[in-house]
Write an enzyme that holds these catalytic residues in place. Structure first.
Site, PDB file in Angstrom:
ATOM      1  N   SER A   1      52.703 -59.732  77.666  1.00  0.00           N
ATOM      2  CA  SER A   1      52.674 -60.698  76.366  1.00  0.00           C
ATOM      3  C   SER A   1      54.301 -60.931  75.795  1.00  0.00           C
ATOM      4  CB  SER A   1      51.515 -60.002  76.126  1.00  0.00           C
ATOM      5  OG  SER A   1      51.597 -59.341  75.556  1.00  0.00           O
TER       6      SER A   1
ATOM      7  N   LYS B   1      45.553 -57.852  67.203  1.00  0.00           N
ATOM      8  CA  LYS B   1      47.533 -58.286  67.540  1.00  0.00           C
ATOM      9  C   LYS B   1      47.380 -59.605  65.897  1.00  0.00           C
ATOM     10  CE  LYS B   1      48.541 -58.527  72.091  1.00  0.00           C
ATOM     11  NZ  LYS B   1      49.150 -59.852  73.092  1.00  0.00           N
TER      12      LYS B   1
END
Length: 1133
Positions: free
Chosen positions: A1015, A1058
């Site tokens: 990611s 996140k």
């Protein structure tokens, strides 16, 4: 009803009544027919008898003429003299007769004698004259009774179970041949046999009092009959069918008080000597209504009043003026039969000669006093043995056989030997030939034998001597067989243990005896325990069969065998599982929601899933087991939410951790043949919870071991967590299928990456994300702060923590996703606050020194403090704790002390801040970009730094280096991002040849922390382009997403974590893949608040956002001067 009218004075009536009773006593003492004597004695016969002429009375002389034995003459003369003296004393005005005489002056001379139909001769109670007569006539018998009591007691203790009572002491003599109505005493378990003592224990208070008076009156004869039900414990007979009709006439030789060891009640132990066989003719059970109406009948009980007043003249002064009526006295003193006969005499003088043939309707009963105690009474018939031929060969043969068996038993059993010797001595003292006493021999054989109750009673009931001998021989043969078997066992044991130690010899002998006789050695109790357990269980048929087989094995094994312990442990576990037991489900959705909200803040997904579970169960009417997996960072409440779910569903809770587990036996159990084998954790959970539908929490399932010499535990969990298989889960120890389909399994994990895929497919995953600042503040205020205050003893004190202090604590000290670290810091703050409070209180309470204070007061206060310290040291620890608690309570009520923890003084409690800024870079240089990462601890910011290792230079192969302990995935991502950035820069700005001339170094800070994940592609590409364009990125921008080589932004996971990390780091813009837009929309508003989302489908969307002010000309001319220098140098070379 008979009515007779007479005209006489009260003294004449009293004299007549006394004389009748006197002659009755003489008749009883002489042991002649009471009926015949009573029929010859009428009111007219004794109406004119005077004390000095009693012996010269025609009736008395006629009675003397009937006696054949001259030895009674002198005795009767003494009795008559005693009665005469007593009768003279009654005329002196000191007795009841004189009072009755004076009372009669107030009454009419014509008195109606009206006896009640219910009154009989048996209701007459003996007077004091009867007691004098009885004591004189039984003086010799009482001596024999007292002398035989000690001997009987010794013999009964020698073999109390058989009741033979053989003794060298001479038995009591002078027993009446015909005895009136007597006390009936039930005997349990063994009948009594004539001639052999037996000790009995009496617990009924009425019977004990009756026996005491019997002994006082020297009439110690009772009827003993064996109960048909040996388990019944009673001292009275309420029904004739409760006992055998044949018993014995027994004499109470002695009685002494005792106490029941179990109940502690007072009892009486009486020693009985049976004389002869008797049979119940008529039973008079105790009248319970008589006890209740005793007080009401007290005024009409004239006889009792007369006797008491006669014996206690002094009490007459205090006697109630309500004197009993004359009719009552006469009724009590003159039986019906005599009144009937008197009526016939008055009618005609010619029928007087027929009086000898009159049979009285009721027995004359000198033991009438027994009715006062409401005990069971009987009229009995004497049983005589049937005549037999003493020279009968059958009887002689049976006698010889019995003697032979006695001889054989005496050789095997020393106890029999002593009893036989005692019996032989008693026979020899009476006769020289045992064959002349076959009946007594048969009774002795039955008395010493341990036969059955029916057999012994049959012997007692046998009046045929031949039959009695046969039956006695049968029970004696059984006794011989028992003695031989006992002797055989003893010899067998001796043969086995000749070379062993004495202790082992005794133990083996005990085992052998128990084995042969079937005596319980503990196994029966153990088996009964297991059988009692399964009564409340619903065992399946297969399990019931296994249980029966194992019980059979256990009953046949010796306790010392190792297999006995294995089977015992197996049965213990088998019967400890709650087969068929289920806790009642709770289907109330409001109640469940209230419980979940009380215990945890937020967690909407988890709470909704549990409410859905309850709703489905309510609609179906049943709840099937489910497997739920909570995945999230530490400290978010995964384990605690499991407890709340169990409470909301009204299920038992059990937790076990599989972190680091490498042995499959921990799940499925060991084979029971191994030493110390145990079932698996699942079976242990069922045993502890005692229900088949508990909630089992499997903690740290992502950290379970994989493979090894002991098997793969994760593979063993497949059977447990598979709904298609766990309805017949097979544990290795029990080796029987167990239904786990009703169990609710809840698993917890920090990451799904390490959970085996087949195991993960069987679980319903619910992700628990970290908390944002707003959530942490609510949790701290509602849960953590009250809990910390309570644990520090400041629950009711004025010690508070402001909201800005909590916010600062989370910002500078506790940036993790969970609240575990926050809880530790809050507890630390309140502990330090408690210390400050105690110090302040000590300063306020301590006496201040001044010039006005007196030395004496100081000394007294010091002495007082010292004394208090000494007294406190003498108290127990609990008292000290209570005292401390009292001091804290006083501190809480203090209004002067007020402690406030704010952001300004926060560092005084927790020290300097750990994190000084919200971001690592307040202003990011070119090449530095804030990325977002997901870890087991939750989301966090991950900076990517790119720098030039050296100035741009002419080189054939530009270099690229990466550091920061990157994983393989991130290394691949960095290489891909480097290639993409070169391609994108060449397309967008063709004159910018940065990547041709640059040696680039990429680094991720915190190199000690391993980093991996797909990611960070867009972050690395952005870092390269920022360096190539020499353009700084906005420090408030955070991004996440994976990149393809062509610039496509791929979907990522953990967007919530996140996003929380971006907000915690002060980001205002978050860039994520467009495929995650739905995930963004599902985030709570408090998480999205303050963040500007950018959903990128291609990297160009990100470039346009970050470098929108960079045009083509500017981008091509960034490194133009450096490129010209390098080109000129290259041309020169």
């Amino acid at each position: 009803m008979l009515r007779t009218r007479t005209t006489k004075t009260l003294s004449t009536v009293a004299r007549t009544t006394r004389a009748i009773q006197y002659y009755r006593s003489i008749a009883k003492t002489a042991a002649v027919s009471q009926r015949r004597f009573a029929s010859t004695l009428t009111v007219r016969d004794v109406e004119n008898i005077k004390p000095s002429h009693i012996i010269k009375s025609p009736t008395w002389q006629e009675f003397q003429h009937q006696l054949k034995d001259p030895r009674y003459m002198e005795h009767f003369a003494q009795l008559d003299a005693q009665f005469a003296r007593h009768f003279m004393a009654t005329n002196s005005g000191k007795s009841i007769l004189a009072k009755d005489d004076s009372t009669s002056q107030k009454k009419d001379e014509d008195v109606k004698i009206v006896p009640d139909e219910k009154d009989t001769d048996n209701d007459v109670e003996p007077t004091r004259d009867d007691e004098i007569v009885n004591k004189d006539q039984e003086g010799e018998a009482s001596k024999n009774s007292r002398s035989s009591a000690s001997g009987g007691g010794q013999s009964s203790s020698s073999r109390s179970d058989s009741g033979d009572g053989s003794s060298k002491q001479k038995p009591p003599k002078d027993v009446p041949e015909v005895y009136p109505q007597m006390l009936a005493l039930p005997i349990a378990r063994r009948p009594l046999f004539p001639g052999f003592y037996k000790a009995v224990v009496i617990s009924d208070e009425r019977v004990m009092k009756a026996i005491k008076e019997m002994l006082d009156r020297q009439q110690p004869y009772i009827g003993a009959f064996m109960l048909k039900n040996s388990e019944e414990d009673t001292d009275v007979i309420t029904d004739k069918n409760d006992v055998y009709d044949v018993g014995v006439l027994a004499q109470i030789t002695s009685a002494f008080p005792s106490k029941d060891e179990k109940t502690g009640t007072e009892t009486m132990t009486a020693l009985l000597y049976p004389h002869r066989r008797i049979k119940i003719d008529e039973l008079f059970p105790p009248n319970e209504e008589k006890e209740k109406s005793k007080e009401q009948a007290k005024d009409t009980d004239t006889e009792t009043t007369v006797v008491e007043d006669a014996n206690n003249p002094e009490d007459q002064e205090s006697t109630s003026p309500a004197t009993p009526k004359l009719e009552d006295i006469v009724v009590e003193r003159i039986p019906d039969s005599e009144l009937q006969h008197h009526k016939r005499v008055e009618a005609t003088e010619e029928e007087s000669e027929e009086l000898d043939d009159i049979q009285e309707g009721e027995d004359i009963n000198p033991t009438e006093f027994l009715k006062n105690y409401n005990v069971s009474l009987v009229n009995v018939l004497n049983l005589e043995d049937e005549p037999f031929d003493r020279k009968s060969p059958v009887i002689n043969a049976l006698t010889s056989e019995i003697l032979k068996v006695f001889k054989e038993i005496s050789q095997l059993n020393t106890m029999f030997r002593e009893q036989i010797a005692t019996f032989s001595a008693s026979i020899q003292s009476a006769t020289t030939n045992i064959f002349e006493e076959p009946a007594r021999l048969a009774d002795f054989a039955a008395a010493v034998s341990a036969g059955e109750e029916d057999e012994l009673q049959d012997i007692l009931s046998s009046l045929n001597i031949e039959h009695r001998l046969e039956k006695s021989l049968l029970v004696l043969k059984k006794e011989l067989m028992n003695a031989e078997l006992q002797n055989k066992i003893s010899k067998d044991v001796e043969t086995k243990i000749q070379k062993r130690q004495r202790e082992y010899y005794l133990m083996e002998q005990l085992k052998g005896i128990k084995r042969e006789l079937g005596i319980d050695d503990g196994r029966d109790k153990l088996i009964d325990t297991y059988k009692e357990r399964i009564k409340s269980l619903k065992l399946p048929d297969s399990v019931q069969k296994i249980f029966d087989d194992e019980i059979t094995k256990l009953s046949t094994l010796e306790t010392s065998m190792s297999e006995f312990g294995v089977i015992r442990n197996y049965l213990d576990w088998l019967t400890s599982i709650p087969w068929g037991k289920h806790s009642k489900e709770q289907y109330s959705i409001p109640r469940a929601k209230k419980i979940l909200d009380e215990d945890h803040y937020g967690m909407v997904d988890v709470k909704d899933r549990i409410l859905e579970f309850i709703a489905v169960g309510k609609l179906l009417g049943k709840v099937d087991g489910k497997i739920i997996c909570f995945v999230g960072p530490p400290g978010v409440g995964k384990t605690s939410i499991g407890k709340s779910i169990a409470r909301a569903l009204n299920r038992k809770f059990f937790r076990f951790s599989v972190g680091g587990m490498t042995d499959v036996a921990e799940i499925k159990g060991h084979r029971r043949t191994y030493i110390g084998a145990l079932p698996g954790r699942v079976v242990q959970a069922l045993k502890k919870c005692q229900t088949q539908n508990p909630l089992i929490l499997i903690d740290e399932i992502d950290k379970i071991g994989h493979g090894g010499i002991h098997g793969d535990p994760s593979a063993a969990l497949l059977e447990v967590l598979d709904p298609e298989q766990n309805n017949s889960f097979l544990d290795n120890y029990l080796d029987i299928p167990i239904d786990l389909s009703k169990v609710l399994f809840v698993c917890t994990a920090n990451s799904l990456e390490t959970i085996p895929r087949p195991l993960l497919d069987r679980m319903e995953v619910i992700e628990l994300t970290g908390y944002v600042a707003e959530d942490k503040v609510k949790i701290a205020e509602q849960y953590l702060v009250p809990s910390a205050k309570k644990s520090a003893g400041l629950e009711n004190s004025h010690v508070d923590m402001t909201e800005d202090a909590i916010t600062a604590l989370m910002k500078y000290y506790c940036r993790e996703s969970g609240v575990r670290n926050l809880k530790k810091h809050i507890e630390k703050i309140y502990r330090k606050a408690a210390l400050q409070v105690v110090k302040k209180l000590s300063i306020e309470d301590s006496p201040t020194s001044s010039a006005d204070s007196k030395p004496k007061e100081s000394v007294s206060s010091e002495e007082k403090a010292e004394n208090n310290a000494k007294s406190s040291s003498e108290k127990t620890k609990d008292n000290n704790s209570e005292k401390t608690s009292d001091d804290i309570e006083a501190l809480k009520t203090s209004e002067k002390i007020n402690v406030s923890i704010s952001q300004k003084n926060l560092k005084d409690y927790v020290g300097p801040p750990v994190y000084t800024t919200d971001r690592l870079y307040e202003t990011t240089p070119p090449g530095v970009v804030m990325g977002l990462a997901w870890t087991n601890m939750g989301g966090c910011s991950l900076y990517v730094e790119s720098v030039l290792e050296q100035p741009l230079h002419n080189c054939k192969h530009p270099t690229f280096e990466r550091t920061g302990q990157l994983g393989d995935v991130m290394k691949e991502s960095s290489r891909l991002a480097y290639s993409f950035a070169k391609m994108y820069l060449a397309q967008k700005f063709p004159e910018n040849r940065f990547f041709e001339k640059a040696s680039i170094h990429l680094h991720c800070p915190e190199g000690a922390t391993p980093k991996d994940g797909p990611s960070a592609g867009v972050t690395m590409a952005t870092s390269f382009l920022s360096l190539a364009l020499n353009k700084s990125i906005d420090p408030t921008v955070a991004m996440t997403g994976e990149l393809t080589l062509t610039g496509k932004v791929l979907r990522i996971g953990g967007l919530r974590e996140k996003a929380v990390a971006a907000k915690r780091s002060g980001a205002k813009t978050i860039i994520f893949p467009k495929d995650n837009l739905n995930d963004w929309e599902e985030l709570p508003d408090n998480v999205k608040e303050g963040l500007e989302p950018l959903a990128a489908d291609w990297y160009n969307d990100i470039f346009q956002k970050l470098f929108k002010d960079v045009n083509t000309k500017e981008g091509n001319s960034v490194w133009k001067a450096e490129f010209e220098i390098l080109d000129a140098k290259k041309e020169k070379d």
